[in-house]
Design a protein around this motif. Structure first.
Motif, PDB file in Angstrom:
ATOM      1  N   SER A 160       0.834  -1.204   0.000  1.00  0.00           N
ATOM      2  CA  SER A 160       0.000   0.000   0.000  1.00  0.00           C
ATOM      3  C   SER A 160       0.867   1.251   0.000  1.00  0.00           C
ATOM      4  O   SER A 160       0.586   2.224  -0.711  1.00  0.00           O
ATOM      5  N   ILE A 217      -7.531  -2.778  -2.181  1.00  0.00           N
ATOM      6  CA  ILE A 217      -6.395  -1.994  -1.702  1.00  0.00           C
ATOM      7  C   ILE A 217      -6.734  -0.502  -1.696  1.00  0.00           C
ATOM      8  O   ILE A 217      -6.280   0.241  -0.813  1.00  0.00           O
ATOM      9  N   MET A 248      -6.377   1.635   1.703  1.00  0.00           N
ATOM     10  CA  MET A 248      -5.546   2.846   1.729  1.00  0.00           C
ATOM     11  C   MET A 248      -6.355   4.050   2.193  1.00  0.00           C
ATOM     12  O   MET A 248      -5.832   4.935   2.879  1.00  0.00           O
TER      13      MET A 248
END
Length: 205
Positions: free
Chosen positions: A80, A112, A116
């Motif tokens: 990430s 992801i 994030m």
């Protein structure tokens, strides 16, 4: 070396960041971006994890099994941050406003992008998460100041359970996200109806 594609568009429009699904690559979502956000600049970055030819944005602990206990959380954190750094570097290279990125992710890419966002690793302006799931429970999500998130979900999805999706929504609500959920009927695959809905949502917001 990072594998990516950049397509210049109207510099007055927000750049679209494309994040592919498991086994996809930087080409996978280009036609989707053209459908949902025609004319926008597009940056598509391939995940750097490769498992016997299968591209991902982070590692699994064991082969197969897309469940929370099989996600490698150390890899998730590392990748990430790598992805965030790559976005910023490529934004600078192509003179893109990094504060205006709209993340468009499918499955692994949606996962992801949502992670994030909840962890505050990258401040996307908006997120379009197609068939995303909660990777791990985040006890203290970073406040997002009413960030808008478009999510698609199918009750018969063999990968994303109802329990998992509800936990994801709870995390996003705790982070003060403004969520719009579009329910599909064809499991984990992309459908025409959800792409039309995503386009309409983006035109409004």
């Amino acid at each position: 070396m990072t594998d990516y594609i950049f397509k210049a568009g109207n510099p007055l429009l927000a750049p679209i960041l494309l994040l592919h699904s498991t086994g996809g690559d930087e080409h996978q979502l280009l036609p989707i971006a053209e459908r949902i956000a025609p004319g926008h600049p597009v940056l598509s970055i391939r995940g750097r994890v490769n498992d016997n030819g299968i591209n991902r944005y982070f590692k699994l602990r064991h082969a197969g099994g897309f469940t929370q206990d099989n996600f490698d959380l150390d890899s998730l954190a590392l990748e990430s941050q790598w992805l965030a750094d790559e976005i910023l570097a490529l934004a600078e290279k192509y003179s893109l406003d990094a504060t205006k990125f709209i993340a468009l992710g499918y499955s692994n890419g949606a996962n992801i992008a949502l992670y994030m966002t909840l962890k505050g690793i990258f401040n996307f302006d908006k997120v379009i998460a197609l068939h995303g799931m909660q990777l791990t429970e985040i006890n203290h999500p970073v406040s997002t100041d009413n960030k808008r998130i478009f999510l698609t979900y199918a009750p018969n999805d063999p990968i994303v359970s109802e329990r998992n999706f509800n936990a994801l929504i709870q995390n996003l609500e705790t982070a003060s996200c403004q969520n719009e959920i579009f329910k599909c009927t064809y499991g984990h695959q992309l459908t025409e109806e959800e792409l039309v809905a995503a386009k309409k949502w983006l035109e409004i917001y």
